[in-house]
Scaffold this motif. Structure first.
Motif, PDB file in Angstrom:
ATOM      1  N   LEU A  80       7.171   1.500  12.899  1.00  0.00           N
ATOM      2  CA  LEU A  80       6.296   2.640  12.589  1.00  0.00           C
ATOM      3  C   LEU A  80       5.308   2.268  11.486  1.00  0.00           C
ATOM      4  O   LEU A  80       4.132   2.650  11.528  1.00  0.00           O
ATOM      5  CB  LEU A  80       7.141   3.843  12.173  1.00  0.00           C
ATOM      6  N   GLN A  81       5.789   1.508  10.518  1.00  0.00           N
ATOM      7  CA  GLN A  81       4.880   1.037   9.463  1.00  0.00           C
ATOM      8  C   GLN A  81       3.806   0.129  10.045  1.00  0.00           C
ATOM      9  O   GLN A  81       2.630   0.234   9.693  1.00  0.00           O
ATOM     10  CB  GLN A  81       5.681   0.277   8.398  1.00  0.00           C
ATOM     11  N   LEU A  82       4.203  -0.759  10.950  1.00  0.00           N
ATOM     12  CA  LEU A  82       3.233  -1.647  11.577  1.00  0.00           C
ATOM     13  C   LEU A  82       2.201  -0.881  12.389  1.00  0.00           C
ATOM     14  O   LEU A  82       1.082  -1.358  12.593  1.00  0.00           O
ATOM     15  CB  LEU A  82       3.950  -2.657  12.480  1.00  0.00           C
ATOM     16  N   ILE A 140       5.386  -2.717   3.416  1.00  0.00           N
ATOM     17  CA  ILE A 140       4.251  -3.245   4.175  1.00  0.00           C
ATOM     18  C   ILE A 140       4.567  -4.673   4.611  1.00  0.00           C
ATOM     19  O   ILE A 140       4.785  -5.552   3.777  1.00  0.00           O
ATOM     20  CB  ILE A 140       2.963  -3.219   3.328  1.00  0.00           C
ATOM     21  N   PRO A 141       4.620  -4.924   5.917  1.00  0.00           N
ATOM     22  CA  PRO A 141       4.915  -6.283   6.396  1.00  0.00           C
ATOM     23  C   PRO A 141       3.714  -7.209   6.273  1.00  0.00           C
ATOM     24  O   PRO A 141       2.574  -6.763   6.093  1.00  0.00           O
ATOM     25  CB  PRO A 141       5.290  -6.051   7.867  1.00  0.00           C
ATOM     26  N   ASP A 142       3.995  -8.494   6.347  1.00  0.00           N
ATOM     27  CA  ASP A 142       2.966  -9.545   6.429  1.00  0.00           C
ATOM     28  C   ASP A 142       2.089  -9.647   5.180  1.00  0.00           C
ATOM     29  O   ASP A 142       1.016 -10.239   5.234  1.00  0.00           O
ATOM     30  CB  ASP A 142       2.078  -9.336   7.660  1.00  0.00           C
ATOM     31  N   VAL A 143       2.528  -9.086   4.060  1.00  0.00           N
ATOM     32  CA  VAL A 143       1.796  -9.218   2.801  1.00  0.00           C
ATOM     33  C   VAL A 143       2.302 -10.426   2.023  1.00  0.00           C
ATOM     34  O   VAL A 143       1.554 -11.079   1.310  1.00  0.00           O
ATOM     35  CB  VAL A 143       1.946  -7.933   1.955  1.00  0.00           C
ATOM     36  N   LEU A 144       3.564 -10.732   2.225  1.00  0.00           N
ATOM     37  CA  LEU A 144       4.281 -11.665   1.365  1.00  0.00           C
ATOM     38  C   LEU A 144       4.686 -12.910   2.136  1.00  0.00           C
ATOM     39  O   LEU A 144       5.072 -12.845   3.294  1.00  0.00           O
ATOM     40  CB  LEU A 144       5.541 -10.955   0.864  1.00  0.00           C
TER      41      LEU A 144
END
Length: 967
Positions: free
Chosen positions: A289-291, A859-863
């Motif tokens: 859902l965040q994505l 938040i994915p894909d930030v780190l």
């Protein structure tokens, strides 16, 4: 056991002015296919084990203790098929066959000793005899025939749920007997197992018919559907879904309304397929859902289903609450039943306060079988109390997804379903690591072979080949491949189950035995842990002499053979491994003076695999003495030092490539490396990365061996347990914004904390001790580079470090929070500098690569996390786009001990150290002393002052003070 009423009285109160919170609870029951397709030859016993402990008992609990509301259970077809095989077709797993076998070969006996302790240690410790046998195994003592028979009975008996044991007079007698068992005792236990297994399907049918349970299913062999789709195998995804639904209908008489996508892994192109088969709803993770761009920091956005539309197709999606699901799956096993249920109900009441619409629903979805063995009393008390309390709680409406849709409808729509799974919203657990990618390549090659001949196959041949292919596509094999997961004692069994399925595919399509890919007969071995050190940067002189300090930053691997008087063919004592930017270095110690071997027909060889190797061999140039032996990986390169020709060619390191047919050819580009070796007190070797064919950021495995070219035999090799795994770190660059040194020797909290006792924590110092922090900035990212005093990896964390847990809290704008993101560290933050962003880093990306906002949005894909264990450095790379514009940063740095089951992954501190807890916790601190071991503070104050600023009487955590960094 406390009453439900007492739990509700102690829990956080609900808001009586609002409607009850709708709660969807989904249990996932799954096992991969453990048999070779087309046979009844089962490798592992886990269907049988869980079918006498978990599956029927879960149904019993709902039947007896849930008096109001309904829950959902997912039954995976591959599990149901195997139950049917045991009950109707006489299937026997290897453990069961050996349980019956009276005349055991030495190999059979060893298998029993190795594997009949495959049960949670808490069950072993409950039995005096079982514990006695475990100690006997650990001491390497011989097992008598009675020892073996007792072990067989104890393993089979203790897997049965304790309540089934206590309800049966004979099982209770056998439990109390504890030793001196007879074969008749064993037969009774196994017959009782089959009796219990026979109740599973009927109990679930009855519950479904009563309305207490909604049953759903999954694609047949539990594949990762998005990977199949993205590999262009949509036909396989379609067929796996169709077969799963058809088999479920065959057993239960009707199709389910919902589906649990394997591993909650989803893809937008699944929507039309699911719609075509009449699947009304699915469940996946909050991260998806965040994505999709939905702000889950506002919990109300999570507390509803969404209708996901793709063209003319749509499916309702329930997004699970990861936190509540994980509390049951991981956290509550360390708590009493009363405390755990109170915590769970309190959180539901807290969410009920947000039920402004009257339709708010929270979805809890998790594995229904594997968690309970880690709980006290097998989780029986927790589950009873949970169901009784949910039944009594008027502020909660427990219902199924189908009931929710029918009663409340679905108001919100998404036009896209992102790709991802329950593990942090990514598919990384099943694809991406070297071993995982190789396994997918094996599947692709077998599938290609099948597709080329499928039109010429008979119906039976094609059906068997497809069953074998779909079995190999199952998620579990890829879950256990790579270093991010560890199947422990079952590593080899899982590896070979996967490969045997592919071998069966080749046989089904008529491939001659000699044409079946040889790599399917190689048993993968887990990388060997170093005896000491890690592979760091060194600059040795290749002269055959180990100078003082020259190899200090290398890893050392001691040979497993412990004899002091070396046999003629037991030559390797151990070796060092190091690297620099362009080379891998080895220093090999032999049990004879290497100089005395010059002129003999001996080769010292280094065998490696390679990323994306096009040609591989499965055996070395000269065969092992034991034909069953192997290095545990496929072979692409062979480097050798020749003792025979050393006098005429001193310094030469020869370089060979695998031809793919068992032979070796000279590398045309780098046929030899002159001055690449030296024979002296040791044999030193330098292998250029260019000659090896490995680049920065890549990884490979290697082993060393000594062969006799005259006798044409491999005499000795190391490591015996598995290869050395080498990761060439990715270079990290940027302008240095700040460099902060931290005192060495202060990973003791506020001064009193000390290390756990288990040997995994050796050298018992420095593991959480920050030496310095460097902050770098480049065009795309901010990099936080940490240097620790020590860094080890005893548990094979995929990032190369097992112990470190880093929390960063960043204040770069107005607003923010002063409490921790989740309970665990037991600290607070300065009201002058409330934090805006939270970063959590550990060696396991599934939970150790987290970036979140103060609002709770993850938040994915930030780190990105990159480590150099040899240099004891961890790089935390954060996308600048996620942080926005800022001129300075208030930074809080926390270092703790990583514990996969600890609160927010912090290891607990207790008054006295134990095997797995730190010691030194103050007796008068209550629950308010920190679990943090090292922090970075401004120069004018000390760590000890800051971390001791907690106050039990005021119920106040220690308040941390940030360092200020100017950009």
């Amino acid at each position: 056991m406390p009453s439900p009423e007492s739990i509700l009285e102690k829990a956080l109160p609900a808001d009586n002015s609002k409607e009850p919170l709708k709660v969807v609870l989904i249990w996932h029951q799954h096992q991969p296919l453990y048999k070779i397709p087309g046979t009844l030859d089962y490798e592992m016993p886990w269907v049988r084990a869980h079918a006498v402990n978990d599956y029927p008992y879960m149904a019993d609990l709902i039947d007896k203790y849930l008096t109001r509301g309904s829950v959902t259970i997912n039954l995976v077809p591959s599990l149901l098929l195997q139950l049917n095989d045991y009950l109707d077709n006489g299937a026997m797993d290897k453990y069961l066959k050996l349980s019956f076998e009276a005349e055991l070969t030495p190999e059979d006996k060893q298998f029993i000793i190795d594997h009949f302790f495959d049960i949670n240690p808490r069950f072993v410790s409950k039995s005096e005899r079982y514990s006695e046998l475990m100690k006997k195994k650990n001491r390497g003592e011989e097992f008598s025939d009675q020892d073996i028979l007792d072990l067989k009975v104890l393993w089979n008996l203790h897997w049965i749920n304790i309540e089934y044991i206590m309800a049966d007079e004979q099982l209770t007698r056998l439990l109390n007997k504890d030793r001196g068992y007879t074969f008749d005792d064993l037969l009774y236990v196994i017959n009782k197992q089959l009796e219990i297994m026979g109740t599973v399907v009927e109990k679930h049918k009855k519950l479904w018919e009563s309305g207490k349970v909604e049953l759903i299913t999954s694609p047949f062999y539990h594949p990762i559907l998005p990977i199949l789709i993205e590999k262009g195998w949509k036909e396989d995804a379609y067929n796996q879904i169709e077969r799963g639904l058809e088999y479920f209908q065959k057993l239960f008489g009707k199709r389910p309304e919902g589906m649990w996508p394997s591993e909650q892994a989803v893809h937008n192109e699944l929507i039309p397929i699911l719609n075509e088969f009449g699947v009304n709803w699915i469940v996946t993770d909050k991260a998806i859902l965040q994505l999709a761009g939905v702000d889950t920091g506002d919990y109300r956005n999570l507390m509803k289903p969404y209708r996901v539309v793709n063209g003319n197709s749509d499916v309702v999606v329930f997004f699970r609450d990861t936190d509540l699901s994980d509390r049951i799956g991981f956290k509550y096993s360390t708590m009493s039943a009363e405390r755990a249920v109170k915590d769970f109900i309190s959180r539901l009441h807290e969410l009920q306060h947000l039920n402004d619409t009257g339709k708010a629903v929270i979805t809890i979805a998790l594995d229904g079988e594997n968690a309970w063995e880690h709980y006290q009393n097998n989780g029986n008390d927790f589950r009873k109390l949970l169901y009784m309390t949910l039944s009594k709680d008027e502020s909660i409406e427990l219902l199924t997804p189908s009931q929710y849709i029918e009663k409340y409808g679905v108001d919100d729509t998404l036009n896209y379903l992102p790709t991802g799974s329950w593990v942090g919203g990514s598919l990384d657990t099943w694809i991406g690591e070297k071993e995982e990618n190789e396994a997918w390549d094996r599947v692709a090659a077998a599938r290609k072979a099948l597709m080329e001949v499928k039109d010429s196959l008979s119906v039976d041949q094609l059906e068997l080949a497809l069953d074998a292919l779909y079995t190999a596509e199952g998620s579990d094999w890829f879950w256990w491949y790579g270093v991010d997961q560890d199947a422990g004692n079952n590593e080899v069994l899982f590896d070979m189950a996967f490969k045997k399925a592919l071998v069966q595919l080749y046989r089904a399509i008529g491939t001659p035995e000699e044409k079946i890919p040889s790599y399917l007969f190689v048993v993968n071995k887990k990388p060997a842990p170093s005896t000491s050190g890690a592979i760091g940067v060194i600059t040795p002189r290749i002269d055959g002499i180990i100078e003082e300090g020259e190899w200090a930053k290398s890893a050392y691997y001691k040979d497993a053979d412990v004899s002091t008087m070396a046999a003629a063919d037991d030559l390797i004592a151990g070796f060092y491994v190091g690297r620099d930017a362009a080379n891998i270095y080895l220093a090999v110690e032999l049990k004879r003076d290497p100089r005395s071997l010059v002129g003999e027909p001996l080769y010292l060889e280094v065998y490696t695999d390679l990323p994306d190797a096009k040609k591989i061999n499965i055996t070395p140039r000269y065969p092992f003495k034991d034909e069953k032996d192997s290095f545990g990986f496929t072979l692409a390169k062979r480097f050798l030092v020749s003792f025979r020709t050393w006098k005429s060619r001193p310094g030469r390191l020869s370089n060979y490539n695998a031809t793919g047919n068992g032979k070796w050819s000279v590398d045309p580009e780098f046929p030899s490396i002159e001055n690449g070796a030296a024979i002296g007190e040791v044999v030193e070797i330098k292998i250029p990365l260019d000659a090896l064919g490995v680049k920065t950021g890549q990884e490979f495995n290697f082993a060393i061996s000594i062969s006799n070219s005259r006798e044409k035999v491999l005499l000795d090799y190391a490591p015996k347990s598995g290869p050395v795994h080498v990761q060439i770190p990715q270079a990290v660059t940027g302008k240095v914004v700040a460099f902060i040194e931290d005192p060495i020797g202060d990973d003791y909290g506020f001064g009193t904390y000390n290390y756990p006792l288990n040997t995994a924590f050796e050298p018992y110092k420095g593991l959480w001790d920050i030496e310095w922090l460097k902050v770098l900035e480049n065009d795309q990212a901010i990099v936080f580079q940490f240097k620790f005093v020590e860094m080890t990896n005893p548990w094979n964390a995929p990032k190369g470090f097992s112990h470190q847990l880093i929390n960063l809290y960043l204040d770069v704008k107005e607003g923010g929070r002063t409490d921790t993101y989740a309970e665990g560290a037991r600290v607070a933050f300065s009201t002058e500098y409330p934090w805006d962003y939270f970063i959590k880093v550990a060696g396991w990306p599934s939970y150790g690569q987290l970036f979140a906002t103060a609002d709770g949005e993850e938040i994915p894909d930030v780190l990105k996390v990159e480590a150099d264990p040899g240099e004891k450095i961890i790089n935390i790379i954060v996308s600048k786009a996620a942080l926005g514009d800022f001129e300075d940063m208030a930074l809080y740095v926390l270092s703790g001990s990583q514990d996969g089951y600890g609160p927010d992954n912090f290891r607990a501190v207790t008054p006295e150290p134990s095997e797995w807890t730190l010691g030194g916790y103050p007796l008068d601190a209550g629950d308010f002393a920190p679990f943090v071991l090292d922090i970075i503070v401004p120069e004018e104050i000390t760590q000890e002052e800051v971390l001791s600023s907690y106050d039990k009487h005021s119920e106040k955590y220690a308040t941390l003070i940030p360092v200020i960094i100017d950009f």
